[in-house]
Design a protein around this motif. Structure first.
Motif, PDB file in Angstrom:
ATOM      1  N   ILE A   5      15.066  -1.275  -0.749  1.00 14.66           N
ATOM      2  CA  ILE A   5      15.562  -0.191  -0.530  1.00 14.66           C
ATOM      3  C   ILE A   5      14.425   0.690  -0.042  1.00 14.66           C
ATOM      4  O   ILE A   5      13.259   0.661  -0.191  1.00 14.66           O
ATOM      5  CB  ILE A   5      16.383   0.802  -1.504  1.00 14.66           C
ATOM      6  N   LEU A   6      14.858   1.597   1.259  1.00 12.75           N
ATOM      7  CA  LEU A   6      14.055   2.652   1.815  1.00 12.75           C
ATOM      8  C   LEU A   6      14.458   4.026   1.023  1.00 12.75           C
ATOM      9  O   LEU A   6      15.636   4.239   1.142  1.00 12.75           O
ATOM     10  CB  LEU A   6      14.066   2.706   3.146  1.00 12.75           C
ATOM     11  N   ARG A   7      13.690   4.679   0.623  1.00  8.86           N
ATOM     12  CA  ARG A   7      13.869   6.039  -0.051  1.00  8.86           C
ATOM     13  C   ARG A   7      12.853   7.135   0.318  1.00  8.86           C
ATOM     14  O   ARG A   7      11.779   6.847   0.453  1.00  8.86           O
ATOM     15  CB  ARG A   7      14.013   5.962  -1.524  1.00  8.86           C
ATOM     16  N   PHE A   8      13.222   8.132   0.839  1.00  6.75           N
ATOM     17  CA  PHE A   8      12.421   9.456   1.024  1.00  6.75           C
ATOM     18  C   PHE A   8      11.810   9.922  -0.061  1.00  6.75           C
ATOM     19  O   PHE A   8      12.324  10.171  -1.054  1.00  6.75           O
ATOM     20  CB  PHE A   8      13.230  10.383   1.949  1.00  6.75           C
ATOM     21  N   ASN A   9      10.585  10.002  -0.005  1.00  2.54           N
ATOM     22  CA  ASN A   9       9.686  10.962  -1.235  1.00  2.54           C
ATOM     23  C   ASN A   9       9.358  12.190  -0.707  1.00  2.54           C
ATOM     24  O   ASN A   9       8.393  12.519   0.184  1.00  2.54           O
ATOM     25  CB  ASN A   9       8.406   9.951  -1.402  1.00  2.54           C
ATOM     26  N   GLU A  10      10.111  13.254  -1.109  1.00  5.39           N
ATOM     27  CA  GLU A  10       9.927  14.518  -0.676  1.00  5.39           C
ATOM     28  C   GLU A  10       8.703  15.173  -1.046  1.00  5.39           C
ATOM     29  O   GLU A  10       7.865  15.838  -0.285  1.00  5.39           O
ATOM     30  CB  GLU A  10      10.985  15.521  -1.522  1.00  5.39           C
ATOM     31  N   ILE A  12       5.648  13.631  -1.016  1.00  2.00           N
ATOM     32  CA  ILE A  12       4.641  12.845   0.072  1.00  2.00           C
ATOM     33  C   ILE A  12       5.163  13.220   1.674  1.00  2.00           C
ATOM     34  O   ILE A  12       4.314  12.802   2.377  1.00  2.00           O
ATOM     35  CB  ILE A  12       4.037  11.883  -0.325  1.00  2.00           C
ATOM     36  N   GLU A  13       6.517  13.465   1.668  1.00  4.32           N
ATOM     37  CA  GLU A  13       7.206  13.507   3.101  1.00  4.32           C
ATOM     38  C   GLU A  13       7.028  12.172   3.585  1.00  4.32           C
ATOM     39  O   GLU A  13       6.440  12.210   5.024  1.00  4.32           O
ATOM     40  CB  GLU A  13       6.354  14.881   4.058  1.00  4.32           C
ATOM     41  N   ARG A  14       7.322  11.191   3.053  1.00  2.49           N
ATOM     42  CA  ARG A  14       7.131   9.881   3.563  1.00  2.49           C
ATOM     43  C   ARG A  14       8.299   8.805   2.860  1.00  2.49           C
ATOM     44  O   ARG A  14       8.591   9.042   1.851  1.00  2.49           O
ATOM     45  CB  ARG A  14       5.877   9.587   3.389  1.00  2.49           C
ATOM     46  N   TRP A  15       8.701   8.199   3.729  1.00  3.39           N
ATOM     47  CA  TRP A  15       9.599   7.177   3.536  1.00  3.39           C
ATOM     48  C   TRP A  15       8.796   6.110   2.655  1.00  3.39           C
ATOM     49  O   TRP A  15       7.596   5.574   2.975  1.00  3.39           O
ATOM     50  CB  TRP A  15      10.129   6.246   4.582  1.00  3.39           C
ATOM     51  N   GLN A  16       9.485   5.493   1.474  1.00  2.00           N
ATOM     52  CA  GLN A  16       8.924   4.343   0.708  1.00  2.00           C
ATOM     53  C   GLN A  16       9.770   3.176   0.685  1.00  2.00           C
ATOM     54  O   GLN A  16      11.084   3.407   0.549  1.00  2.00           O
ATOM     55  CB  GLN A  16       8.568   4.839  -0.651  1.00  2.00           C
ATOM     56  N   PHE A  17       9.194   1.916   0.675  1.00  2.00           N
ATOM     57  CA  PHE A  17       9.986   0.757   0.379  1.00  2.00           C
ATOM     58  C   PHE A  17       9.663   0.333  -1.323  1.00  2.00           C
ATOM     59  O   PHE A  17       8.705   0.296  -1.749  1.00  2.00           O
ATOM     60  CB  PHE A  17       9.528  -0.490   1.318  1.00  2.00           C
ATOM     61  N   HIS A  18      11.011   0.082  -1.847  1.00  2.00           N
ATOM     62  CA  HIS A  18      10.828  -0.362  -3.234  1.00  2.00           C
ATOM     63  C   HIS A  18      11.677  -1.640  -3.317  1.00  2.00           C
ATOM     64  O   HIS A  18      12.759  -1.625  -2.922  1.00  2.00           O
ATOM     65  CB  HIS A  18      11.751   0.662  -4.276  1.00  2.00           C
ATOM     66  N   MET A  65      18.247   9.577   7.392  1.00  2.00           N
ATOM     67  CA  MET A  65      18.675  10.858   6.903  1.00  2.00           C
ATOM     68  C   MET A  65      17.833  10.836   5.380  1.00  2.00           C
ATOM     69  O   MET A  65      17.901  10.041   4.405  1.00  2.00           O
ATOM     70  CB  MET A  65      20.417  10.602   6.397  1.00  2.00           C
ATOM     71  N   ARG A  66      17.307  11.840   5.183  1.00  2.00           N
ATOM     72  CA  ARG A  66      16.583  12.000   3.977  1.00  2.00           C
ATOM     73  C   ARG A  66      17.045  11.821   2.806  1.00  2.00           C
ATOM     74  O   ARG A  66      16.294  11.544   1.665  1.00  2.00           O
ATOM     75  CB  ARG A  66      15.732  13.277   4.042  1.00  2.00           C
ATOM     76  N   ARG A  67      18.333  12.171   2.764  1.00  2.00           N
ATOM     77  CA  ARG A  67      19.035  12.270   1.378  1.00  2.00           C
ATOM     78  C   ARG A  67      19.709  11.018   1.148  1.00  2.00           C
ATOM     79  O   ARG A  67      20.356  10.733   0.276  1.00  2.00           O
ATOM     80  CB  ARG A  67      19.890  13.433   1.365  1.00  2.00           C
ATOM     81  N   SER A  68      19.484  10.064   2.025  1.00  2.00           N
ATOM     82  CA  SER A  68      20.178   8.722   1.739  1.00  2.00           C
ATOM     83  C   SER A  68      19.473   7.646   1.585  1.00  2.00           C
ATOM     84  O   SER A  68      17.938   7.894   1.583  1.00  2.00           O
ATOM     85  CB  SER A  68      20.936   8.431   3.206  1.00  2.00           C
ATOM     86  N   PHE A  69      19.637   6.395   1.168  1.00  2.00           N
ATOM     87  CA  PHE A  69      18.523   5.337   0.832  1.00  2.00           C
ATOM     88  C   PHE A  69      19.259   3.968   1.940  1.00  2.00           C
ATOM     89  O   PHE A  69      20.443   4.160   2.321  1.00  2.00           O
ATOM     90  CB  PHE A  69      18.748   4.905  -0.384  1.00  2.00           C
TER      91      PHE A  69
END
Length: 74
Positions: A5-10, A12-18, A65-69
């Motif tokens: 999944i892609l999830r936003f990390n508040e 570091i203000e960046r998207w991360q792949f997990h 959307m930052r609050r979505s994954f």
């Protein structure tokens, strides 16, 4: 290719792949390629930052959307 999944990390203000198995995590940067699940299939695009983060697909742009994954693979 790893699924996850892609999830936003508040922090570091960046998207991360997990990855699904949890053994892989990656911060995404402008220009990174990623496959996003759209409906029932993956569509390849690249992540970019303008006023906000978005994905450029071959024929469209999609604002993240930052609050979505998002289901993704890399």
């Amino acid at each position: 290719m790893k699924r996850g999944i892609l999830r936003f990390n508040e922090a570091i203000e960046r998207w991360q792949f997990h990855s699904d198995a949890g053994e892989y995590e990656r911060d995404l940067h402008c220009g990174d390629g990623v496959d996003i699940m759209v409906g029932t299939q993956y569509v390849h695009g690249r992540i970019e930052m303008g006023d906000d983060w978005y994905i450029i697909f071959p024929n469209a742009r999609f604002r993240l959307m930052r609050r979505s994954f998002y289901i993704a693979r890399m």
